[in-house]
Design a protein around this motif. Structure first.
Motif, PDB file in Angstrom:
ATOM      1  N   PRO A  14       0.849  -1.007  -0.047  1.00 61.38           N
ATOM      2  CA  PRO A  14      -0.063  -0.001   0.131  1.00 61.38           C
ATOM      3  C   PRO A  14       1.031   1.251   0.004  1.00 61.38           C
ATOM      4  O   PRO A  14       1.807   1.249   0.677  1.00 61.38           O
ATOM      5  N   ILE A  15       0.337   2.195  -0.781  1.00 65.98           N
ATOM      6  CA  ILE A  15       1.304   3.287  -1.082  1.00 65.98           C
ATOM      7  C   ILE A  15       0.681   4.537  -1.236  1.00 65.98           C
ATOM      8  O   ILE A  15      -0.439   4.512  -2.047  1.00 65.98           O
ATOM      9  N   PRO A  16       0.823   5.813  -0.405  1.00 63.89           N
ATOM     10  CA  PRO A  16       0.093   6.997  -0.727  1.00 63.89           C
ATOM     11  C   PRO A  16      -0.053   7.505  -2.289  1.00 63.89           C
ATOM     12  O   PRO A  16       1.425   7.251  -2.914  1.00 63.89           O
ATOM     13  N   LYS A  17      -0.807   7.799  -2.886  1.00 61.39           N
ATOM     14  CA  LYS A  17      -1.090   8.169  -4.222  1.00 61.39           C
ATOM     15  C   LYS A  17       0.131   9.270  -4.518  1.00 61.39           C
ATOM     16  O   LYS A  17       0.743   9.485  -5.653  1.00 61.39           O
ATOM     17  N   ASP A  18       0.299  10.285  -3.667  1.00 65.06           N
ATOM     18  CA  ASP A  18       1.105  11.556  -3.722  1.00 65.06           C
ATOM     19  C   ASP A  18       2.589  11.136  -3.599  1.00 65.06           C
ATOM     20  O   ASP A  18       3.157  11.684  -3.898  1.00 65.06           O
ATOM     21  N   LYS A  19       2.867   9.796  -3.359  1.00 65.91           N
ATOM     22  CA  LYS A  19       4.313   9.296  -3.385  1.00 65.91           C
ATOM     23  C   LYS A  19       4.606   8.386  -4.411  1.00 65.91           C
ATOM     24  O   LYS A  19       5.676   7.770  -4.392  1.00 65.91           O
ATOM     25  N   VAL A  20       3.796   8.069  -5.225  1.00 63.34           N
ATOM     26  CA  VAL A  20       4.032   7.127  -6.497  1.00 63.34           C
ATOM     27  C   VAL A  20       5.030   7.610  -7.300  1.00 63.34           C
ATOM     28  O   VAL A  20       6.188   6.703  -7.642  1.00 63.34           O
ATOM     29  N   SER A  21       5.212   8.935  -7.535  1.00 59.83           N
ATOM     30  CA  SER A  21       6.215   9.263  -8.111  1.00 59.83           C
ATOM     31  C   SER A  21       7.779   9.106  -7.589  1.00 59.83           C
ATOM     32  O   SER A  21       8.979   8.551  -8.208  1.00 59.83           O
ATOM     33  N   GLU A  49      -6.935  -1.226 -12.371  1.00 58.86           N
ATOM     34  CA  GLU A  49      -8.270  -1.810 -11.989  1.00 58.86           C
ATOM     35  C   GLU A  49      -8.168  -2.735 -10.681  1.00 58.86           C
ATOM     36  O   GLU A  49      -7.833  -3.815 -10.809  1.00 58.86           O
ATOM     37  N   LEU A  50      -8.510  -2.027  -9.627  1.00 63.00           N
ATOM     38  CA  LEU A  50      -8.441  -2.812  -8.174  1.00 63.00           C
ATOM     39  C   LEU A  50      -9.698  -3.411  -7.767  1.00 63.00           C
ATOM     40  O   LEU A  50      -9.581  -3.983  -6.847  1.00 63.00           O
ATOM     41  N   ASP A  51     -11.012  -2.756  -8.300  1.00 65.02           N
ATOM     42  CA  ASP A  51     -12.070  -3.186  -7.567  1.00 65.02           C
ATOM     43  C   ASP A  51     -12.981  -3.835  -8.627  1.00 65.02           C
ATOM     44  O   ASP A  51     -13.692  -3.325  -9.248  1.00 65.02           O
ATOM     45  N   ILE A  52     -12.677  -5.184  -8.485  1.00 63.86           N
ATOM     46  CA  ILE A  52     -13.385  -6.155  -9.243  1.00 63.86           C
ATOM     47  C   ILE A  52     -14.685  -6.705  -8.598  1.00 63.86           C
ATOM     48  O   ILE A  52     -14.486  -7.379  -7.567  1.00 63.86           O
ATOM     49  N   GLU A  53     -16.168  -6.751  -9.174  1.00 62.15           N
ATOM     50  CA  GLU A  53     -16.988  -7.226  -8.441  1.00 62.15           C
ATOM     51  C   GLU A  53     -16.919  -8.595  -7.947  1.00 62.15           C
ATOM     52  O   GLU A  53     -16.174  -9.361  -8.779  1.00 62.15           O
ATOM     53  N   GLU A  54     -17.148  -9.099  -6.873  1.00 60.21           N
ATOM     54  CA  GLU A  54     -17.340 -10.532  -6.476  1.00 60.21           C
ATOM     55  C   GLU A  54     -16.166 -11.130  -5.996  1.00 60.21           C
ATOM     56  O   GLU A  54     -15.716 -11.904  -5.982  1.00 60.21           O
ATOM     57  N   MET A  55     -14.949 -10.197  -6.057  1.00 59.85           N
ATOM     58  CA  MET A  55     -13.782 -10.639  -5.832  1.00 59.85           C
ATOM     59  C   MET A  55     -12.968  -9.826  -4.586  1.00 59.85           C
ATOM     60  O   MET A  55     -13.371  -8.855  -4.626  1.00 59.85           O
ATOM     61  N   VAL A  56     -11.922 -10.263  -3.759  1.00 57.89           N
ATOM     62  CA  VAL A  56     -11.451  -9.494  -2.980  1.00 57.89           C
ATOM     63  C   VAL A  56     -10.605  -8.465  -3.649  1.00 57.89           C
ATOM     64  O   VAL A  56      -9.626  -8.918  -4.637  1.00 57.89           O
ATOM     65  N   SER A  57     -10.607  -7.164  -3.468  1.00 60.03           N
ATOM     66  CA  SER A  57      -9.761  -6.166  -4.182  1.00 60.03           C
ATOM     67  C   SER A  57      -8.447  -6.236  -3.558  1.00 60.03           C
ATOM     68  O   SER A  57      -8.096  -6.378  -2.534  1.00 60.03           O
ATOM     69  N   PHE A  58      -7.236  -5.898  -4.664  1.00 58.95           N
ATOM     70  CA  PHE A  58      -6.041  -5.681  -3.984  1.00 58.95           C
ATOM     71  C   PHE A  58      -6.101  -4.693  -2.995  1.00 58.95           C
ATOM     72  O   PHE A  58      -5.093  -4.681  -2.005  1.00 58.95           O
ATOM     73  N   LYS A  59      -6.795  -3.410  -3.306  1.00 55.33           N
ATOM     74  CA  LYS A  59      -7.054  -2.428  -2.100  1.00 55.33           C
ATOM     75  C   LYS A  59      -7.163  -2.980  -0.817  1.00 55.33           C
ATOM     76  O   LYS A  59      -6.734  -2.613   0.263  1.00 55.33           O
ATOM     77  N   LYS A  60      -8.033  -3.926  -0.710  1.00 55.84           N
ATOM     78  CA  LYS A  60      -8.696  -4.517   0.669  1.00 55.84           C
ATOM     79  C   LYS A  60      -7.541  -5.335   0.868  1.00 55.84           C
ATOM     80  O   LYS A  60      -7.491  -5.448   2.191  1.00 55.84           O
ATOM     81  N   ALA A  61      -7.130  -6.186   0.270  1.00 54.50           N
ATOM     82  CA  ALA A  61      -5.902  -7.094   0.742  1.00 54.50           C
ATOM     83  C   ALA A  61      -4.754  -6.520   1.128  1.00 54.50           C
ATOM     84  O   ALA A  61      -4.091  -6.773   2.267  1.00 54.50           O
ATOM     85  N   ALA A  62      -4.521  -5.042   0.740  1.00 52.45           N
ATOM     86  CA  ALA A  62      -3.577  -4.397   1.251  1.00 52.45           C
ATOM     87  C   ALA A  62      -3.833  -3.467   2.178  1.00 52.45           C
ATOM     88  O   ALA A  62      -2.931  -2.749   2.894  1.00 52.45           O
ATOM     89  N   ASN A  63      -5.062  -3.612   2.617  1.00 49.75           N
ATOM     90  CA  ASN A  63      -5.564  -2.553   3.688  1.00 49.75           C
ATOM     91  C   ASN A  63      -5.385  -1.211   3.514  1.00 49.75           C
ATOM     92  O   ASN A  63      -4.788  -0.500   4.251  1.00 49.75           O
ATOM     93  N   SER A  65      -5.914   3.034   2.836  1.00 52.58           N
ATOM     94  CA  SER A  65      -6.715   3.594   3.422  1.00 52.58           C
ATOM     95  C   SER A  65      -7.033   4.832   2.075  1.00 52.58           C
ATOM     96  O   SER A  65      -6.527   4.443   1.098  1.00 52.58           O
ATOM     97  N   GLU A  66      -8.064   5.798   2.545  1.00 52.60           N
ATOM     98  CA  GLU A  66      -8.263   6.738   1.632  1.00 52.60           C
ATOM     99  C   GLU A  66      -6.772   7.324   1.111  1.00 52.60           C
ATOM    100  O   GLU A  66      -6.327   7.734   1.913  1.00 52.60           O
ATOM    101  N   GLY A  67      -6.760   7.627  -0.476  1.00 55.39           N
ATOM    102  CA  GLY A  67      -5.617   8.287  -0.645  1.00 55.39           C
ATOM    103  C   GLY A  67      -4.444   7.636  -0.990  1.00 55.39           C
ATOM    104  O   GLY A  67      -3.094   7.923  -1.422  1.00 55.39           O
TER     105      GLY A  67
END
Length: 124
Positions: A14-21, A49-63, A65-67
């Motif tokens: 999990p990484i803050p979007k503003d630190k991707v660069s 594409e991280l939120d696929i219906e009926e599957m565990v999203s990578f965002k959820k797996a990585a816990n 947060s917003e941003g």
């Protein structure tokens, strides 16, 4: 040694979007070191594409947060034994030590990173 015996280290970060660069800069340098010291392949991928219906999203797996988003990465080696040697060399490389001391730990919290070593099951 055939491709079927390759070994892979995998990461979900999990990484803050503003630190991707900044992460990209560090990952580019780290990847060059890993490859120089023997890794066969090095990938760092940013979530798209991280939120696929009926599957565990990578965002959820990585816990995340917003941003935050997710980096999915992997490094390929000839074997587990070769991975151990390469990783030891990487961790002892002065360029890596300098990157770690110069603020790269502020980019993401390594304690939240999922990591594992994987034996090849199928390689086509």
């Amino acid at each position: 040694m055939g491709n079927a015996e390759r070994y892979v280290d995998g990461f979900l970060i999990p990484i803050p979007k503003d630190k991707v660069s900044k992460y990209r800069e560090i990952a580019q340098k780290a990847g060059e070191i890993w490859k120089e010291l023997g890794a066969l392949e090095y990938y760092e991928c940013i979530g798209d594409e991280l939120d696929i219906e009926e599957m565990v999203s990578f965002k959820k797996a990585a816990n995340t947060s917003e941003g935050e988003t997710v980096v999915f990465s992997w490094i390929v080696y000839e074997s587990k034994e070769q991975r151990d040697k390469v990783n030891e060399a990487v961790m002892n490389d002065p360029r890596m030590k300098e990157m770690m001391e110069s603020g790269s730990p502020d980019i993401f919290d390594y304690r939240r990173m999922a990591y594992g070593g994987f034996k090849t099951l199928v390689n086509l």
